[in-house]
Design a protein around this motif. Structure first.
Motif, PDB file in Angstrom:
ATOM      1  N   THR A   3     -23.020  11.332  54.204  1.00  0.00           N
ATOM      2  CA  THR A   3     -22.443  10.729  55.541  1.00  0.00           C
ATOM      3  C   THR A   3     -22.440  12.056  56.573  1.00  0.00           C
ATOM      4  O   THR A   3     -23.486  12.872  56.665  1.00  0.00           O
ATOM      5  CB  THR A   3     -21.098  10.206  55.454  1.00  0.00           C
ATOM      6  N   SER A   4     -21.504  11.959  57.461  1.00  0.00           N
ATOM      7  CA  SER A   4     -21.427  13.290  58.361  1.00  0.00           C
ATOM      8  C   SER A   4     -20.094  13.381  58.562  1.00  0.00           C
ATOM      9  O   SER A   4     -18.974  12.485  58.453  1.00  0.00           O
ATOM     10  CB  SER A   4     -21.962  12.717  59.894  1.00  0.00           C
ATOM     11  N   PRO A   5     -19.670  14.684  58.831  1.00  0.00           N
ATOM     12  CA  PRO A   5     -18.316  15.079  59.234  1.00  0.00           C
ATOM     13  C   PRO A   5     -17.592  14.161  60.262  1.00  0.00           C
ATOM     14  O   PRO A   5     -16.406  13.650  60.061  1.00  0.00           O
ATOM     15  CB  PRO A   5     -18.308  16.583  59.484  1.00  0.00           C
ATOM     16  N   HIS A   6     -18.225  13.754  61.033  1.00  0.00           N
ATOM     17  CA  HIS A   6     -17.681  12.975  62.444  1.00  0.00           C
ATOM     18  C   HIS A   6     -17.450  11.481  61.888  1.00  0.00           C
ATOM     19  O   HIS A   6     -16.504  11.031  61.939  1.00  0.00           O
ATOM     20  CB  HIS A   6     -18.897  12.739  63.475  1.00  0.00           C
ATOM     21  N   ALA A   7     -18.105  10.963  60.864  1.00  0.00           N
ATOM     22  CA  ALA A   7     -17.924   9.708  60.444  1.00  0.00           C
ATOM     23  C   ALA A   7     -16.823   9.663  59.451  1.00  0.00           C
ATOM     24  O   ALA A   7     -15.995   8.983  59.487  1.00  0.00           O
ATOM     25  CB  ALA A   7     -19.306   9.049  59.643  1.00  0.00           C
ATOM     26  N   LEU A   8     -16.546  10.866  58.672  1.00  0.00           N
ATOM     27  CA  LEU A   8     -15.673  10.851  57.565  1.00  0.00           C
ATOM     28  C   LEU A   8     -14.120  11.158  58.470  1.00  0.00           C
ATOM     29  O   LEU A   8     -13.287  10.284  58.400  1.00  0.00           O
ATOM     30  CB  LEU A   8     -15.545  12.123  56.876  1.00  0.00           C
ATOM     31  N   ARG A  40     -14.811  23.313  55.533  1.00  0.00           N
ATOM     32  CA  ARG A  40     -15.575  22.993  54.224  1.00  0.00           C
ATOM     33  C   ARG A  40     -16.462  21.278  54.429  1.00  0.00           C
ATOM     34  O   ARG A  40     -17.065  20.884  53.436  1.00  0.00           O
ATOM     35  CB  ARG A  40     -14.945  22.894  52.830  1.00  0.00           C
ATOM     36  N   LEU A  41     -15.909  20.796  55.365  1.00  0.00           N
ATOM     37  CA  LEU A  41     -16.393  19.193  55.590  1.00  0.00           C
ATOM     38  C   LEU A  41     -17.924  19.167  55.851  1.00  0.00           C
ATOM     39  O   LEU A  41     -18.389  19.990  56.642  1.00  0.00           O
ATOM     40  CB  LEU A  41     -15.758  18.739  56.618  1.00  0.00           C
ATOM     41  N   ASP A  42     -18.742  18.679  55.046  1.00  0.00           N
ATOM     42  CA  ASP A  42     -20.003  18.530  55.178  1.00  0.00           C
ATOM     43  C   ASP A  42     -20.519  16.784  55.009  1.00  0.00           C
ATOM     44  O   ASP A  42     -19.914  16.176  54.649  1.00  0.00           O
ATOM     45  CB  ASP A  42     -21.032  19.568  54.556  1.00  0.00           C
ATOM     46  N   ARG A  43     -21.734  16.922  55.002  1.00  0.00           N
ATOM     47  CA  ARG A  43     -22.313  15.392  54.932  1.00  0.00           C
ATOM     48  C   ARG A  43     -22.145  14.941  53.402  1.00  0.00           C
ATOM     49  O   ARG A  43     -22.573  13.812  52.992  1.00  0.00           O
ATOM     50  CB  ARG A  43     -23.763  15.365  55.070  1.00  0.00           C
ATOM     51  N   TRP A  44     -21.759  15.788  52.344  1.00  0.00           N
ATOM     52  CA  TRP A  44     -21.474  15.438  51.205  1.00  0.00           C
ATOM     53  C   TRP A  44     -19.994  15.184  50.680  1.00  0.00           C
ATOM     54  O   TRP A  44     -19.920  15.017  49.690  1.00  0.00           O
ATOM     55  CB  TRP A  44     -22.161  16.323  50.288  1.00  0.00           C
ATOM     56  N   SER A  45     -19.187  15.477  51.743  1.00  0.00           N
ATOM     57  CA  SER A  45     -17.806  15.252  51.542  1.00  0.00           C
ATOM     58  C   SER A  45     -17.286  13.857  51.320  1.00  0.00           C
ATOM     59  O   SER A  45     -18.122  12.889  51.796  1.00  0.00           O
ATOM     60  CB  SER A  45     -17.213  15.933  52.651  1.00  0.00           C
ATOM     61  N   ASP A  46     -15.996  13.698  50.817  1.00  0.00           N
ATOM     62  CA  ASP A  46     -15.709  12.228  50.829  1.00  0.00           C
ATOM     63  C   ASP A  46     -14.196  12.453  51.466  1.00  0.00           C
ATOM     64  O   ASP A  46     -13.765  13.489  51.796  1.00  0.00           O
ATOM     65  CB  ASP A  46     -15.737  11.726  49.445  1.00  0.00           C
ATOM     66  N   LEU A  47     -13.511  11.194  51.426  1.00  0.00           N
ATOM     67  CA  LEU A  47     -12.202  11.037  52.022  1.00  0.00           C
ATOM     68  C   LEU A  47     -11.186  11.307  50.776  1.00  0.00           C
ATOM     69  O   LEU A  47     -11.143  10.284  49.794  1.00  0.00           O
ATOM     70  CB  LEU A  47     -11.880   9.890  52.789  1.00  0.00           C
ATOM     71  N   ASP A  90     -20.102   0.736  54.352  1.00  0.00           N
ATOM     72  CA  ASP A  90     -21.238   1.609  55.006  1.00  0.00           C
ATOM     73  C   ASP A  90     -21.558   2.827  54.037  1.00  0.00           C
ATOM     74  O   ASP A  90     -22.253   3.854  54.406  1.00  0.00           O
ATOM     75  CB  ASP A  90     -20.756   1.981  56.270  1.00  0.00           C
ATOM     76  N   GLY A  91     -20.854   2.699  52.736  1.00  0.00           N
ATOM     77  CA  GLY A  91     -21.269   3.775  51.817  1.00  0.00           C
ATOM     78  C   GLY A  91     -20.244   4.843  51.839  1.00  0.00           C
ATOM     79  O   GLY A  91     -20.357   5.969  50.914  1.00  0.00           O
ATOM     80  N   LEU A  92     -19.230   4.941  52.749  1.00  0.00           N
ATOM     81  CA  LEU A  92     -18.169   6.224  52.738  1.00  0.00           C
ATOM     82  C   LEU A  92     -17.273   6.011  51.590  1.00  0.00           C
ATOM     83  O   LEU A  92     -16.879   4.517  51.356  1.00  0.00           O
ATOM     84  CB  LEU A  92     -17.741   6.125  54.016  1.00  0.00           C
ATOM     85  N   TYR A  93     -17.116   6.936  50.789  1.00  0.00           N
ATOM     86  CA  TYR A  93     -16.151   6.751  49.569  1.00  0.00           C
ATOM     87  C   TYR A  93     -15.092   7.461  49.953  1.00  0.00           C
ATOM     88  O   TYR A  93     -14.735   8.684  50.542  1.00  0.00           O
ATOM     89  CB  TYR A  93     -17.019   7.526  48.664  1.00  0.00           C
TER      90      TYR A  93
END
Length: 258
Positions: A3-8, A40-47, A90-93
């Motif tokens: 995903t993206s840091p902005h989306a998270l 540390r937030l990146d496109r592989w991060s989750d919430l 949307d795939g965000l975990y």
């Protein structure tokens, strides 16, 4: 899942709005890479987040359906008495838990960030890094070394019997975990960037030299004898390995590989 840091961060803010609108919460706390460690937030991060509920109001937050007000849900799983794992459409975990404020003192809050708080929220969050294990005692050192060596021996026996999955767990998981604990104790696995709950996290960045040896320590399902010998050699180079155990492990590795 990428995903993206902005989306998270946008989704976390949407969740905070839903929490606030319920009137049943005192705060929403971001954890991990959406806590105070935003670098540390990146496109592989989750919430990861905690909902701090008002007295008697935890129950509604444990039913993950409320999160659909922030975004459509694809899957939810209640994995603990206090929380759940969630996949949005949307795939965000996300992983979260809900607690009453009275439980704040017992929660792992180092590194937590207040995303939203009600005016009457008086919780105090620790300001420092998450507490990491200090120097281990001689007894703890002996425990990690003994477990590592005996895990190698037991795993090789399982491999020889044909129980290769169990062998993999004993050698490439259990024994390796104790080896990492010993590495941390002697300063070869720096605490900088460490996760107190998952010592293997960010190992590649923290200890590149040790990371270069991981392929030899974890060659996979058919490579347990080779992994055991690589781990043994590493232990022998840094720890007081009893010769009798060295001989037994090497003999078992040779027999298991025949």
């Amino acid at each position: 899942m990428p995903t993206s840091p902005h989306a998270l961060l946008s989704r976390l803010n949407d969740i905070a709005q839903v929490v606030a609108q319920t009137g049943h919460a005192l705060a929403l706390l971001g954890l991990g890479s959406v806590g105070r460690e935003l670098a540390r937030l990146d496109r592989w991060s989750d919430l990861d987040f905690f909902v701090i509920a008002r007295p008697g109001q935890v129950g509604p937050f444990l039913d993950s359906a409320w999160l659909a007000q922030a975004a459509p849900l694809a899957y939810t799983f209640r994995n603990t008495p206090d929380g759940a794992k969630v996949l949005f459409g949307d795939g965000l975990y996300a992983e979260y838990a809900a607690f009453e404020a009275a439980r704040l003192p017992e929660l792992p809050l180092a590194g937590a960030r207040v995303v939203w708080a009600a005016p009457d929220f008086s919780g105090l969050l620790p300001e420092g890094e998450a507490a990491l294990a200090g120097p281990i005692t001689p007894a703890q050192h002996a425990h990690h070394l003994g477990e590592a060596l005996t895990n190698l021996l037991v795993g090789l026996g399982r491999y020889g019997r044909g129980e290769r999955l169990s062998a993999l767990k004993f050698v490439q998981d259990y024994a390796l975990g104790h080896v990492l604990a010993l590495e941390a104790a002697r300063g070869a696995l720096p605490a900088t960037g460490a996760d107190p709950f998952s010592p293997e996290r960010r190992l590649e960045a923290r200890a590149p030299g040790l990371a270069a040896r991981l392929p030899a320590f974890t060659p996979g399902y058919a490579g347990t004898p080779q992994a055991a010998l690589a781990l043994l050699a590493h232990l022998e180079a840094h720890e007081p390995v009893p010769p009798a155990l060295s001989r037994a492990i090497r003999a078992a590795a040779q027999a298991a590989g025949d």
